[in-house]
Design a protein around this motif. Structure first.
Motif, PDB file in Angstrom:
ATOM      1  N   PRO A  22       0.776  -1.250  -0.162  1.00 57.80           N
ATOM      2  CA  PRO A  22       0.065   0.007   0.082  1.00 57.80           C
ATOM      3  C   PRO A  22       0.750   1.138  -0.168  1.00 57.80           C
ATOM      4  CG  PRO A  22      -0.927  -1.695   1.405  1.00 57.80           C
ATOM      5  CD  PRO A  22       0.466  -2.324   1.058  1.00 57.80           C
ATOM      6  N   PHE A  23       1.991   1.193   0.664  1.00 57.93           N
ATOM      7  CA  PHE A  23       2.863   2.433   0.528  1.00 57.93           C
ATOM      8  C   PHE A  23       3.517   2.567  -0.676  1.00 57.93           C
ATOM      9  CE2 PHE A  23       2.635   1.249   4.999  1.00 57.93           C
ATOM     10  CZ  PHE A  23       2.471   2.275   5.638  1.00 57.93           C
ATOM     11  N   ILE A  24       3.783   1.545  -1.491  1.00 63.94           N
ATOM     12  CA  ILE A  24       4.521   1.761  -2.893  1.00 63.94           C
ATOM     13  C   ILE A  24       3.468   2.306  -3.870  1.00 63.94           C
ATOM     14  CG2 ILE A  24       5.199   0.300  -4.701  1.00 63.94           C
ATOM     15  CD1 ILE A  24       6.240  -1.648  -2.833  1.00 63.94           C
ATOM     16  N   GLN A  25       2.042   1.715  -3.712  1.00 61.86           N
ATOM     17  CA  GLN A  25       0.997   2.167  -4.585  1.00 61.86           C
ATOM     18  C   GLN A  25       0.566   3.473  -4.206  1.00 61.86           C
ATOM     19  OE1 GLN A  25      -1.571  -0.897  -4.597  1.00 61.86           O
ATOM     20  NE2 GLN A  25      -0.393  -2.431  -5.687  1.00 61.86           N
ATOM     21  N   GLY A  26       0.890   4.047  -3.119  1.00 65.57           N
ATOM     22  CA  GLY A  26       0.313   5.293  -2.672  1.00 65.57           C
ATOM     23  C   GLY A  26       1.481   6.201  -2.669  1.00 65.57           C
ATOM     24  N   TYR A  27       2.158   6.500  -1.607  1.00 67.39           N
ATOM     25  CA  TYR A  27       3.280   7.365  -1.338  1.00 67.39           C
ATOM     26  C   TYR A  27       4.365   7.207  -2.608  1.00 67.39           C
ATOM     27  CZ  TYR A  27       1.374   8.369   2.989  1.00 67.39           C
ATOM     28  OH  TYR A  27       0.688   8.638   4.062  1.00 67.39           O
ATOM     29  N   CYS A  28       4.865   6.251  -2.717  1.00 66.41           N
ATOM     30  CA  CYS A  28       5.992   5.830  -3.736  1.00 66.41           C
ATOM     31  C   CYS A  28       5.470   6.427  -5.194  1.00 66.41           C
ATOM     32  CB  CYS A  28       6.495   4.604  -3.712  1.00 66.41           C
ATOM     33  SG  CYS A  28       7.278   4.235  -2.044  1.00 66.41           S
ATOM     34  N   PHE A  29       4.502   6.103  -5.776  1.00 70.61           N
ATOM     35  CA  PHE A  29       3.761   6.449  -6.931  1.00 70.61           C
ATOM     36  C   PHE A  29       3.881   7.957  -7.009  1.00 70.61           C
ATOM     37  CE2 PHE A  29       1.698   2.280  -8.350  1.00 70.61           C
ATOM     38  CZ  PHE A  29       2.841   2.034  -8.593  1.00 70.61           C
ATOM     39  N   ALA A  30       3.202   8.680  -5.742  1.00 68.68           N
ATOM     40  CA  ALA A  30       3.221  10.074  -5.671  1.00 68.68           C
ATOM     41  C   ALA A  30       4.396  10.615  -5.749  1.00 68.68           C
ATOM     42  CB  ALA A  30       2.383  10.350  -4.558  1.00 68.68           C
ATOM     43  N   LEU A  31       5.484  10.385  -5.208  1.00 67.48           N
ATOM     44  CA  LEU A  31       7.038  10.807  -5.183  1.00 67.48           C
ATOM     45  C   LEU A  31       7.440  10.776  -6.504  1.00 67.48           C
ATOM     46  CD1 LEU A  31       8.282   9.093  -1.630  1.00 67.48           C
ATOM     47  CD2 LEU A  31       7.230  11.536  -2.149  1.00 67.48           C
ATOM     48  N   LEU A  32       7.533   9.310  -6.978  1.00 71.83           N
ATOM     49  CA  LEU A  32       8.079   9.128  -8.313  1.00 71.83           C
ATOM     50  C   LEU A  32       7.392  10.355  -9.293  1.00 71.83           C
ATOM     51  CD1 LEU A  32       9.340   6.239 -10.198  1.00 71.83           C
ATOM     52  CD2 LEU A  32       7.503   7.454 -11.411  1.00 71.83           C
ATOM     53  N   PHE A  33       6.205  10.208  -9.586  1.00 69.30           N
ATOM     54  CA  PHE A  33       5.419  11.212 -10.224  1.00 69.30           C
ATOM     55  C   PHE A  33       5.724  12.653  -9.884  1.00 69.30           C
ATOM     56  CE2 PHE A  33       2.532   7.763 -11.134  1.00 69.30           C
ATOM     57  CZ  PHE A  33       2.585   7.699 -12.440  1.00 69.30           C
ATOM     58  N   ARG A  34       6.039  13.009  -8.692  1.00 71.78           N
ATOM     59  CA  ARG A  34       6.297  14.275  -8.412  1.00 71.78           C
ATOM     60  C   ARG A  34       7.947  14.595  -8.934  1.00 71.78           C
ATOM     61  NH1 ARG A  34       7.609  16.786  -2.144  1.00 71.78           N
ATOM     62  NH2 ARG A  34       8.755  18.526  -3.047  1.00 71.78           N
ATOM     63  N   LYS A  35       8.512  13.775  -9.035  1.00 80.29           N
ATOM     64  CA  LYS A  35       9.972  13.863  -9.547  1.00 80.29           C
ATOM     65  C   LYS A  35       9.853  14.086 -11.041  1.00 80.29           C
ATOM     66  CE  LYS A  35      12.451  14.377  -6.309  1.00 80.29           C
ATOM     67  NZ  LYS A  35      12.833  15.770  -5.947  1.00 80.29           N
ATOM     68  N   ARG A  36       8.709  13.620 -11.785  1.00 81.57           N
ATOM     69  CA  ARG A  36       8.418  14.001 -13.166  1.00 81.57           C
ATOM     70  C   ARG A  36       7.568  15.033 -13.321  1.00 81.57           C
ATOM     71  NH1 ARG A  36       8.285   9.155 -16.936  1.00 81.57           N
ATOM     72  NH2 ARG A  36       9.605   7.626 -16.143  1.00 81.57           N
ATOM     73  N   GLY A  37       7.355  15.877 -12.363  1.00 84.59           N
ATOM     74  CA  GLY A  37       6.795  17.168 -12.476  1.00 84.59           C
ATOM     75  C   GLY A  37       5.309  17.011 -12.468  1.00 84.59           C
ATOM     76  N   LEU A  38       4.779  15.792 -12.117  1.00 83.88           N
ATOM     77  CA  LEU A  38       3.329  15.500 -11.838  1.00 83.88           C
ATOM     78  C   LEU A  38       3.042  15.574 -10.463  1.00 83.88           C
ATOM     79  CD1 LEU A  38       3.304  12.776 -14.695  1.00 83.88           C
ATOM     80  CD2 LEU A  38       2.536  15.274 -14.989  1.00 83.88           C
ATOM     81  N   HIS A  39       1.646  15.886 -10.259  1.00 80.61           N
ATOM     82  CA  HIS A  39       1.287  15.735  -8.728  1.00 80.61           C
ATOM     83  C   HIS A  39      -0.197  14.823  -8.492  1.00 80.61           C
ATOM     84  CE1 HIS A  39       4.197  18.492  -7.564  1.00 80.61           C
ATOM     85  NE2 HIS A  39       3.842  19.427  -8.835  1.00 80.61           N
ATOM     86  N   ALA A  40       0.100  13.981  -7.581  1.00 74.09           N
ATOM     87  CA  ALA A  40      -1.259  13.240  -7.085  1.00 74.09           C
ATOM     88  C   ALA A  40      -2.159  14.135  -6.398  1.00 74.09           C
ATOM     89  CB  ALA A  40      -0.727  11.986  -6.513  1.00 74.09           C
ATOM     90  N   ILE A  41      -3.584  14.056  -6.726  1.00 76.62           N
ATOM     91  CA  ILE A  41      -4.295  14.474  -6.060  1.00 76.62           C
ATOM     92  C   ILE A  41      -5.502  13.393  -5.427  1.00 76.62           C
ATOM     93  CG2 ILE A  41      -6.250  16.391  -6.059  1.00 76.62           C
ATOM     94  CD1 ILE A  41      -4.732  17.772  -8.173  1.00 76.62           C
ATOM     95  N   HIS A  42      -5.800  13.561  -3.988  1.00 80.14           N
ATOM     96  CA  HIS A  42      -6.886  12.595  -3.519  1.00 80.14           C
ATOM     97  C   HIS A  42      -7.924  13.323  -3.860  1.00 80.14           C
ATOM     98  CE1 HIS A  42      -8.411   9.756  -0.886  1.00 80.14           C
ATOM     99  NE2 HIS A  42      -9.128  10.665  -0.510  1.00 80.14           N
TER     100      HIS A  42
END
Length: 135
Positions: free
Chosen positions: A89-109
């Motif tokens: 669950p941490f991989i699919q939540g926080y880690c994906f969000a961090l990777l996308f942040r490093k790509r200039g994208l942001h996750a929104i709940h």
């Protein structure tokens, strides 16, 4: 090796995550998610701070594992006596969000509604009724 399609990207992983959509194989992966060893400084700095953004990378840890992400990889190092099913669950939540942040994208709940001119996003805390309002 497993391949998953997540938010338009193809991830290659040595972690089985049946909750994710399989990507057609063989294919070129946009990013990797691997169980492995995080850089040593993450473990040592983790005793002092819970997370850090170093520009090119970002990392954090919790009671389950150390997590290290760049724009093209996520490395997960479980802590002693932890099982991967509790870490996913941490991989699919926080880690994906961090990777996308490093790509200039942001996750929104949020919840989303399609309308004539595009979409409306309804943001709020968990349990605040986003899904109920959008039904």
């Amino acid at each position: 090796m497993f391949y998953y399609k997540v938010y338009g990207l193809i991830f290659r992983s040595n972690i089985e995550m049946p909750q994710l959509l399989d990507a057609p194989t063989p294919c070129n992966a946009d990013a990797d998610i691997f169980l492995g060893n995080v850089p040593e400084y993450v473990i040592h700095r983790g005793d002092e701070v819970p997370a850090e953004d170093n520009g090119d990378s970002i990392w954090f840890h919790n009671t389950k594992a150390y997590f290290y992400a760049t724009a093209s990889q996520i490395i997960v190092q479980p802590k002693e006596n932890q099982v991967i099913s509790d870490i996913i669950p941490f991989i699919q939540g926080y880690c994906f969000a961090l990777l996308f942040r490093k790509r200039g994208l942001h996750a929104i709940h949020c919840s989303a509604l399609r309308c004539e001119k595009g979409a409306v996003l309804i943001a709020g805390y968990s349990g605040s009724g986003k899904s109920t309002v959008s039904d």
